[in-house]
Design an enzyme around this catalytic site. Structure first.
Site, mmCIF file in Angstrom:
data_model
loop_
_atom_site.group_PDB
_atom_site.id
_atom_site.type_symbol
_atom_site.label_atom_id
_atom_site.label_comp_id
_atom_site.label_asym_id
_atom_site.label_seq_id
_atom_site.Cartn_x
_atom_site.Cartn_y
_atom_site.Cartn_z
ATOM 1 C CB VAL A 168 -0.943 0.006 1.213
ATOM 2 C CG1 VAL A 168 -1.666 1.352 1.333
ATOM 3 C CG2 VAL A 168 -1.953 -1.130 1.102
ATOM 4 C CG HIS A 169 5.011 3.035 2.060
ATOM 5 N ND1 HIS A 169 4.768 4.363 2.341
ATOM 6 C CD2 HIS A 169 6.362 2.919 1.961
ATOM 7 C CE1 HIS A 169 5.910 5.027 2.409
ATOM 8 N NE2 HIS A 169 6.898 4.169 2.175
ATOM 9 C CB ILE A 170 5.181 0.465 -2.946
ATOM 10 C CG1 ILE A 170 6.337 0.064 -2.028
ATOM 11 C CG2 ILE A 170 5.656 0.586 -4.391
ATOM 12 C CD1 ILE A 170 6.871 -1.328 -2.298
#
Length: 218
Positions: A168-170
């Site tokens: 999700v962060h990427i």
């Protein structure tokens, strides 16, 4: 004020700390997956075979935790949830549609980033504690079989949540144009800062003029 002058978002030490954690996460993830299921054991070839994978994985994990603590010490103050963050979460559908109206101004990190920060911290702590319990070479003999089995389960669950969170962060970093560049070279444009993190923009520039967030009502 020079409107074209970029703003420093992350200094060299912060960026180095971030990428050290990222590299160690990849190594810990690959070695952990190799040990998790026989179908993935071929990944152990990246670390010199099964025995070396078993030896290196926990040390890589500890190193990842130590470097992540560096990020925690640097950024924990900026990750407390505020009233604006709670309103931002309630209107996250507008954020996803790239709409400004009714979306409150936020600080250095938005509510999604803050929730991710605390999720990562919890996962890292669970991985560290459970990893120590199942670390056969040094610590597992201090614990009973039930504690070891529970720790192995918690270790796998925390790793699963951590991997999903990083994905999700990427994705978010790619989706919000300029975010990846900020962690590569440290700088962001004033327009980017004002659009995505208006309160932080005001703080670092001293510009108190309300942006689109401040001029529109929800």
């Amino acid at each position: 004020m020079n409107d074209n002058k970029p703003i420093l978002r992350y200094n060299a030490n912060e960026r180095s700390n971030h990428w050290a954690v990222a590299i160690l996460f990849i190594l810990a993830g690959l070695s952990g997956l190799a040990l998790f299921h026989p179908a993935l054991f071929w990944l152990s070839n990246l670390f010199g075979g099964g025995p070396w994978t078993r030896i290196l994985h926990p040390f890589i994990g500890v190193a990842m935790f130590v470097f992540f603590l560096g990020l925690v010490l640097r950024f924990w103050r900026a990750n407390f949830i505020t009233a604006n963050d709670r309103l931002w979460l309630r209107r996250v559908d507008r954020v996803m549609r790239n709409e400004e109206e009714g979306v409150p101004p936020i600080g250095k990190y938005n509510a999604g980033q803050k929730l991710l920060f605390w999720t990562l911290l919890v996962c890292m702590l669970v991985l560290l504690v459970s990893g120590v319990v199942i670390w056969r070479a040094y610590f597992s003999h201090w614990f009973g079989i039930d504690a070891i089995r529970l720790s192995a389960l918690l270790h796998a669950l925390a790793a699963f949540v951590l991997i999903l969170s990083i994905i999700v962060h990427i994705y978010a970093g790619i989706w919000i144009k300029g975010s990846i560049g900020a962690m590569l070279h440290g700088w962001v444009s004033r327009a980017w800062a004002r659009k995505h993190h208006e309160l932080w923009y005001r703080e670092v520039t001293g510009d108190k003029t309300p942006g689109d967030h401040g001029r529109k009502e929800g």
